[in-house]
Design a protein around this motif. Structure first.
Motif, short mmCIF file in Angstrom:
data_model
loop_
_atom_site.label_atom_id
_atom_site.label_comp_id
_atom_site.label_asym_id
_atom_site.label_seq_id
_atom_site.Cartn_x
_atom_site.Cartn_y
_atom_site.Cartn_z
N ALA A 1 28.35 87.52 56.67
CA ALA A 1 29.40 86.75 56.01
C ALA A 1 29.47 85.27 56.41
N ASP A 2 29.25 84.94 57.67
CA ASP A 2 29.43 83.56 58.13
C ASP A 2 28.16 82.71 58.04
N TYR A 3 27.16 83.19 57.33
CA TYR A 3 25.90 82.45 57.25
C TYR A 3 26.08 81.07 56.64
N LEU A 4 26.76 81.00 55.49
CA LEU A 4 26.93 79.72 54.83
C LEU A 4 27.78 78.78 55.67
N LYS A 5 28.85 79.30 56.27
CA LYS A 5 29.71 78.47 57.12
C LYS A 5 28.94 77.94 58.32
N THR A 6 28.15 78.80 58.95
CA THR A 6 27.41 78.40 60.14
C THR A 6 26.41 77.29 59.84
N LEU A 7 25.80 77.32 58.66
CA LEU A 7 24.79 76.31 58.32
C LEU A 7 25.36 75.15 57.51
N GLY A 8 26.65 75.18 57.23
CA GLY A 8 27.25 74.08 56.47
C GLY A 8 26.82 74.04 55.02
N ILE A 9 26.57 75.20 54.43
CA ILE A 9 26.16 75.28 53.02
C ILE A 9 27.41 75.33 52.15
N ARG B 1 33.38 82.52 45.35
CA ARG B 1 33.64 82.76 46.77
C ARG B 1 32.38 83.14 47.53
N GLY B 2 32.49 83.07 48.85
CA GLY B 2 31.42 83.55 49.69
C GLY B 2 31.66 84.99 50.09
N PHE B 3 30.80 85.53 50.93
CA PHE B 3 30.97 86.89 51.42
C PHE B 3 32.03 86.91 52.52
N ASP B 4 32.72 88.04 52.64
CA ASP B 4 33.72 88.19 53.68
C ASP B 4 33.82 89.64 54.11
N GLN B 5 34.90 89.96 54.83
CA GLN B 5 35.04 91.30 55.39
C GLN B 5 35.21 92.39 54.33
N ARG B 6 35.51 91.99 53.09
CA ARG B 6 35.63 92.97 52.01
C ARG B 6 34.27 93.57 51.63
N ASP B 7 33.21 92.83 51.91
CA ASP B 7 31.89 93.21 51.43
C ASP B 7 31.18 94.09 52.47
N THR B 8 31.47 95.36 52.39
CA THR B 8 30.95 96.33 53.36
C THR B 8 29.98 97.29 52.70
N GLU B 9 29.51 98.24 53.51
CA GLU B 9 28.56 99.22 53.02
C GLU B 9 29.12 100.04 51.85
N SER B 10 30.43 100.24 51.84
CA SER B 10 31.04 101.13 50.85
C SER B 10 31.72 100.41 49.70
N SER B 11 31.68 99.08 49.68
CA SER B 11 32.36 98.32 48.62
C SER B 11 31.40 97.98 47.49
N VAL B 12 31.93 97.40 46.43
CA VAL B 12 31.11 96.98 45.29
C VAL B 12 30.04 96.01 45.77
N ARG B 13 28.83 96.21 45.32
CA ARG B 13 27.72 95.34 45.74
C ARG B 13 27.85 93.98 45.06
#
Length: 252
Positions: free
Chosen positions: A85-93, A99-111
């Motif tokens: 999830a924090d890839y874009l934030k970490t690299l300043g993208i 939206r970006g990815f966050d904690q909602r995007d898990t193994e069991s959520s909508v892809r």
């Protein structure tokens, strides 16, 4: 060149756990969640993320995809990566839409998926890409390709130079937790000089897995500098030829 990233204060390294750590694919996600938590707990670390590639060096995979409900069954080519999830934030993208990815995007959520501006302009000209659906083949460790999986576009990000320094290519990123891979590249943004936290990060990781070394430790600034090295050599050669021509030119 607009690389699409902020490389300052970013440490990067590779992690390649022993194959016995993952007797099944389902073991990958909990393992790397633990490793990431250890890295984020190190003093001086602002944010951290895992991916299958690194800017200027590539996303890790080249894939084909289709647009669900598109006017044709056309296959498009793209760079394809798996990120936490924090890839874009970490690299300043920059996220330019959605939206970006966050904690909602898990193994069991909508892809879900993010695409870069290049892909949005190429595949969805004049159309809002948010909510569009794409199908991409499943990547199964250690190297198999499964049936196509449907992904819903939730965001668009600014182009990142992943094919050298000059070319923007269509790119799709999906959550690492929804399609895990057995080896990763870590990116860590720090509040201090990046290399000064290397030992602390290694110690934190080894408190969880004593057999997991940090490989290829370097800063993102150095990665970018290495990519520019051929250009600097060429510029120096041209400058030398120009100086020689001036010195050898007849006077009068």
């Amino acid at each position: 060149a607009d690389l699409g990233i902020n490389p300052e204060h970013v440490l990067t390294f590779n992690l390649a756990p022993s194959d016995r750590r993952f007797p099944e694919v389902k073991n990958i996600v909990p393992y790397y969640r633990q490793v990431l938590e250890r890295i984020e707990s190190v003093p001086g670390v602002k944010s951290a993320a895992f991916s299958t590639g690194l800017p200027t060096q590539g996303t890790g995979f080249g894939m084909t995809f289709k647009v669900v409900g598109g006017p044709s069954e056309e296959d498009y080519g793209c760079a394809f990566g798996l990120i936490t999830a924090d890839y874009l934030k970490t690299l300043g993208i920059r996220i330019t839409k959605g939206r970006g990815f966050d904690q909602r995007d898990t193994e069991s959520s909508v892809r879900v998926a993010m695409i870069n501006e290049k892909l949005a302009q190429t595949v969805f000209p004049g159309v809002d890409p948010i909510g569009q659906r794409l199908t991409v083949g499943e990547i199964i460790p250690p190297g198999q390709l499964g049936p196509p999986i449907e992904w819903q576009v939730v965001g668009v990000f600014h182009n990142v130079r992943n094919d050298g320094l000059r070319n923007d290519v269509p790119e799709i990123e999906v959550p690492f937790w929804q399609m895990p891979w057995n080896r990763v590249t870590a990116v860590v943004r720090t509040e201090v000089e990046p290399t000064t936290v290397t030992r602390s990060i290694a110690s934190a990781i080894n408190s969880f897995d004593p057999e997991l070394p940090l490989a290829g430790v370097t800063t993102l600034d150095d990665v970018v500098s290495e990519q520019f090295a051929p250009d600097r050599v060429a510029l120096a050669l041209f400058g030398g030829f120009a100086l020689a021509a001036l010195l050898l030119a007849p006077i009068g």
